[in-house]
Design a protein around this motif. Sequence first.
Motif, PDB file in Angstrom:
ATOM      1  N   PRO A  76      53.662  37.651  55.895  1.00  0.00           N
ATOM      2  CA  PRO A  76      52.559  36.889  55.291  1.00  0.00           C
ATOM      3  C   PRO A  76      51.323  37.742  55.022  1.00  0.00           C
ATOM      4  CG  PRO A  76      53.596  35.587  56.993  1.00  0.00           C
ATOM      5  CD  PRO A  76      54.237  36.952  57.060  1.00  0.00           C
ATOM      6  N   LYS A  77      51.010  38.675  55.924  1.00  0.00           N
ATOM      7  CA  LYS A  77      49.812  39.510  55.726  1.00  0.00           C
ATOM      8  C   LYS A  77      49.975  40.435  54.529  1.00  0.00           C
ATOM      9  CE  LYS A  77      51.066  43.251  58.942  1.00  0.00           C
ATOM     10  NZ  LYS A  77      50.618  44.042  60.125  1.00  0.00           N
ATOM     11  N   ASP A  78      51.226  40.892  54.271  1.00  0.00           N
ATOM     12  CA  ASP A  78      51.468  41.746  53.107  1.00  0.00           C
ATOM     13  C   ASP A  78      51.387  40.925  51.822  1.00  0.00           C
ATOM     14  OD1 ASP A  78      51.842  44.060  54.602  1.00  0.00           O
ATOM     15  OD2 ASP A  78      53.968  43.638  54.916  1.00  0.00           O
ATOM     16  N   ARG A  79      51.866  39.693  51.887  1.00  0.00           N
ATOM     17  CA  ARG A  79      51.770  38.807  50.721  1.00  0.00           C
ATOM     18  C   ARG A  79      50.301  38.553  50.375  1.00  0.00           C
ATOM     19  NH1 ARG A  79      56.155  33.920  51.749  1.00  0.00           N
ATOM     20  NH2 ARG A  79      57.963  35.193  52.279  1.00  0.00           N
ATOM     21  N   LYS A  80      49.504  38.273  51.388  1.00  0.00           N
ATOM     22  CA  LYS A  80      48.081  38.002  51.158  1.00  0.00           C
ATOM     23  C   LYS A  80      47.374  39.227  50.581  1.00  0.00           C
ATOM     24  CE  LYS A  80      45.522  35.444  53.708  1.00  0.00           C
ATOM     25  NZ  LYS A  80      44.707  34.905  54.812  1.00  0.00           N
ATOM     26  N   LYS A  81      47.752  40.393  51.076  1.00  0.00           N
ATOM     27  CA  LYS A  81      47.130  41.640  50.606  1.00  0.00           C
ATOM     28  C   LYS A  81      47.423  41.873  49.127  1.00  0.00           C
ATOM     29  CE  LYS A  81      49.034  45.352  52.073  1.00  0.00           C
ATOM     30  NZ  LYS A  81      49.544  46.323  53.062  1.00  0.00           N
ATOM     31  N   LEU A  82      48.701  41.755  48.742  1.00  0.00           N
ATOM     32  CA  LEU A  82      49.067  41.975  47.350  1.00  0.00           C
ATOM     33  C   LEU A  82      48.485  40.889  46.449  1.00  0.00           C
ATOM     34  CD1 LEU A  82      52.798  43.177  47.373  1.00  0.00           C
ATOM     35  CD2 LEU A  82      50.706  44.507  47.466  1.00  0.00           C
ATOM     36  N   ASN A  83      48.513  39.654  46.930  1.00  0.00           N
ATOM     37  CA  ASN A  83      47.966  38.562  46.135  1.00  0.00           C
ATOM     38  C   ASN A  83      46.462  38.717  45.947  1.00  0.00           C
ATOM     39  OD1 ASN A  83      46.916  35.318  46.324  1.00  0.00           O
ATOM     40  ND2 ASN A  83      48.447  35.841  44.801  1.00  0.00           N
ATOM     41  N   ALA A  84      45.767  39.194  46.983  1.00  0.00           N
ATOM     42  CA  ALA A  84      44.321  39.412  46.875  1.00  0.00           C
ATOM     43  C   ALA A  84      44.019  40.456  45.800  1.00  0.00           C
ATOM     44  CB  ALA A  84      43.754  39.854  48.226  1.00  0.00           C
ATOM     45  N   THR A  85      44.803  41.534  45.761  1.00  0.00           N
ATOM     46  CA  THR A  85      44.605  42.555  44.727  1.00  0.00           C
ATOM     47  C   THR A  85      44.853  41.967  43.346  1.00  0.00           C
ATOM     48  OG1 THR A  85      45.436  44.205  46.307  1.00  0.00           O
ATOM     49  CG2 THR A  85      45.204  44.897  44.010  1.00  0.00           C
ATOM     50  N   GLU A  98      44.421  38.944  42.465  1.00  0.00           N
ATOM     51  CA  GLU A  98      43.269  38.093  42.149  1.00  0.00           C
ATOM     52  C   GLU A  98      42.094  38.938  41.649  1.00  0.00           C
ATOM     53  OE1 GLU A  98      42.891  34.757  42.118  1.00  0.00           O
ATOM     54  OE2 GLU A  98      45.055  34.606  42.485  1.00  0.00           O
ATOM     55  N   LEU A  99      41.880  40.103  42.265  1.00  0.00           N
ATOM     56  CA  LEU A  99      40.810  40.997  41.818  1.00  0.00           C
ATOM     57  C   LEU A  99      41.092  41.500  40.396  1.00  0.00           C
ATOM     58  CD1 LEU A  99      40.215  43.186  45.029  1.00  0.00           C
ATOM     59  CD2 LEU A  99      38.842  41.254  44.231  1.00  0.00           C
ATOM     60  N   LEU A 100      42.343  41.838  40.131  1.00  0.00           N
ATOM     61  CA  LEU A 100      42.720  42.285  38.795  1.00  0.00           C
ATOM     62  C   LEU A 100      42.475  41.184  37.761  1.00  0.00           C
ATOM     63  CD1 LEU A 100      46.020  44.137  39.743  1.00  0.00           C
ATOM     64  CD2 LEU A 100      44.009  45.225  38.720  1.00  0.00           C
ATOM     65  N   GLN A 101      42.797  39.950  38.132  1.00  0.00           N
ATOM     66  CA  GLN A 101      42.573  38.826  37.227  1.00  0.00           C
ATOM     67  C   GLN A 101      41.082  38.628  36.948  1.00  0.00           C
ATOM     68  OE1 GLN A 101      45.070  36.697  35.620  1.00  0.00           O
ATOM     69  NE2 GLN A 101      43.156  36.464  34.470  1.00  0.00           N
ATOM     70  N   MET A 102      40.252  38.863  37.953  1.00  0.00           N
ATOM     71  CA  MET A 102      38.798  38.763  37.751  1.00  0.00           C
ATOM     72  C   MET A 102      38.328  39.769  36.716  1.00  0.00           C
ATOM     73  SD  MET A 102      37.403  38.284  41.670  1.00  0.00           S
ATOM     74  CE  MET A 102      38.111  37.047  42.760  1.00  0.00           C
ATOM     75  N   HIS A 103      38.887  40.980  36.782  1.00  0.00           N
ATOM     76  CA  HIS A 103      38.509  42.007  35.808  1.00  0.00           C
ATOM     77  C   HIS A 103      39.022  41.645  34.413  1.00  0.00           C
ATOM     78  CE1 HIS A 103      36.479  45.229  38.030  1.00  0.00           C
ATOM     79  NE2 HIS A 103      37.215  44.864  39.069  1.00  0.00           N
ATOM     80  N   ILE A 104      40.190  41.059  34.331  1.00  0.00           N
ATOM     81  CA  ILE A 104      40.709  40.611  33.038  1.00  0.00           C
ATOM     82  C   ILE A 104      39.785  39.547  32.453  1.00  0.00           C
ATOM     83  CG2 ILE A 104      42.589  39.339  31.908  1.00  0.00           C
ATOM     84  CD1 ILE A 104      44.507  40.731  33.891  1.00  0.00           C
ATOM     85  N   ASN A 105      39.368  38.621  33.298  1.00  0.00           N
ATOM     86  CA  ASN A 105      38.479  37.541  32.841  1.00  0.00           C
ATOM     87  C   ASN A 105      37.140  38.075  32.346  1.00  0.00           C
ATOM     88  OD1 ASN A 105      40.502  35.793  33.636  1.00  0.00           O
ATOM     89  ND2 ASN A 105      39.497  35.186  35.538  1.00  0.00           N
ATOM     90  N   LYS A 106      36.667  39.171  32.961  1.00  0.00           N
ATOM     91  CA  LYS A 106      35.370  39.762  32.594  1.00  0.00           C
ATOM     92  C   LYS A 106      35.501  40.886  31.558  1.00  0.00           C
ATOM     93  CE  LYS A 106      32.303  37.806  35.505  1.00  0.00           C
ATOM     94  NZ  LYS A 106      30.963  37.293  35.145  1.00  0.00           N
ATOM     95  N   CYS A 107      36.748  41.128  31.113  1.00  0.00           N
ATOM     96  CA  CYS A 107      37.012  42.195  30.130  1.00  0.00           C
ATOM     97  C   CYS A 107      36.570  43.570  30.646  1.00  0.00           C
ATOM     98  CB  CYS A 107      36.316  41.889  28.803  1.00  0.00           C
ATOM     99  SG  CYS A 107      36.887  40.363  28.030  1.00  0.00           S
ATOM    100  N   THR A 108      36.793  43.823  31.911  1.00  0.00           N
ATOM    101  CA  THR A 108      36.396  45.103  32.509  1.00  0.00           C
ATOM    102  C   THR A 108      37.594  45.896  33.047  1.00  0.00           C
ATOM    103  OG1 THR A 108      35.962  43.909  34.584  1.00  0.00           O
ATOM    104  CG2 THR A 108      34.071  44.349  33.150  1.00  0.00           C
ATOM    105  N   LEU A 109      38.805  45.405  32.793  1.00  0.00           N
ATOM    106  CA  LEU A 109      39.977  46.075  33.359  1.00  0.00           C
ATOM    107  C   LEU A 109      40.219  47.436  32.707  1.00  0.00           C
ATOM    108  CD1 LEU A 109      42.191  45.887  35.443  1.00  0.00           C
ATOM    109  CD2 LEU A 109      43.639  44.746  33.757  1.00  0.00           C
TER     110      LEU A 109
END
Length: 229
Positions: free
Chosen positions: A27-36, A38-49
């Motif tokens: 579960p901790k590895d799933r949360k870690k990868l999912n958190a990353t 989510e961060l990538l999606q934030m950059h996509i939303n802000k057009c900063t990726l």
Amino acid sequence: MKIICALLFCAILIILANDENDDDDKPKDRKKLNATNELLQMHINKCTLWDRFKHFVRQNRHSMEQLNFMFAIPEQDYDGNTIKQHILERELQQGLLMESVTGNIEFEFVDDIGSDRKKVKKLGADRRKLLRRNLKSLITDIIQNPESHDVTFEHTCKLIGLYLSIRYADNYSTSAVVTPPPDNTCVISHGSTAMVSCKYVIRRKRLLRLVDNDNHLIIMNDILLSLLR
């Protein structure tokens, strides 16, 4: 007969339980990868990726293979080493945490934004799907509008290598290097086998063309028309 059926049922339950609690899918590895993700999606939303992709290749800090395990195949362990893979994932998270984009998320608590509902393999596939279109559009823009991007051909070569790894995760690129002048060819390989070779050719306009892997003088198709699909 009832006893045999009961034993088989118990065996199936044990197998399912072991699969669900696989040491490589905690579960901790799933949360870690999912958190990353989510961060990538934030950059996509802000057009900063695009900026983040360029940030990592311009550092010249990570090898082509390490970049792959960060962006393209995070569900696997770099060098078969869980600790090395954990370090790469944390370095990716650090490079993505920008207050103007991701808000006031503290690094030590970044996994709290992640979920453990999806398995690690699915999260790796999700990341590739998340990144493929954005990386393709970045490479296309670098080729068509080079003056808008502060990158060298070596950086572009690595970005293409990363795109290939995202697209073909089972046969990811292990190196992406530009040969010395006057050849100036980007050679992307898996192990000792060249996968793709390309170079800039000026014919009325500057185009990035595929070339023969063995003879770089043999010019082939425009990379935008044949490879970046």
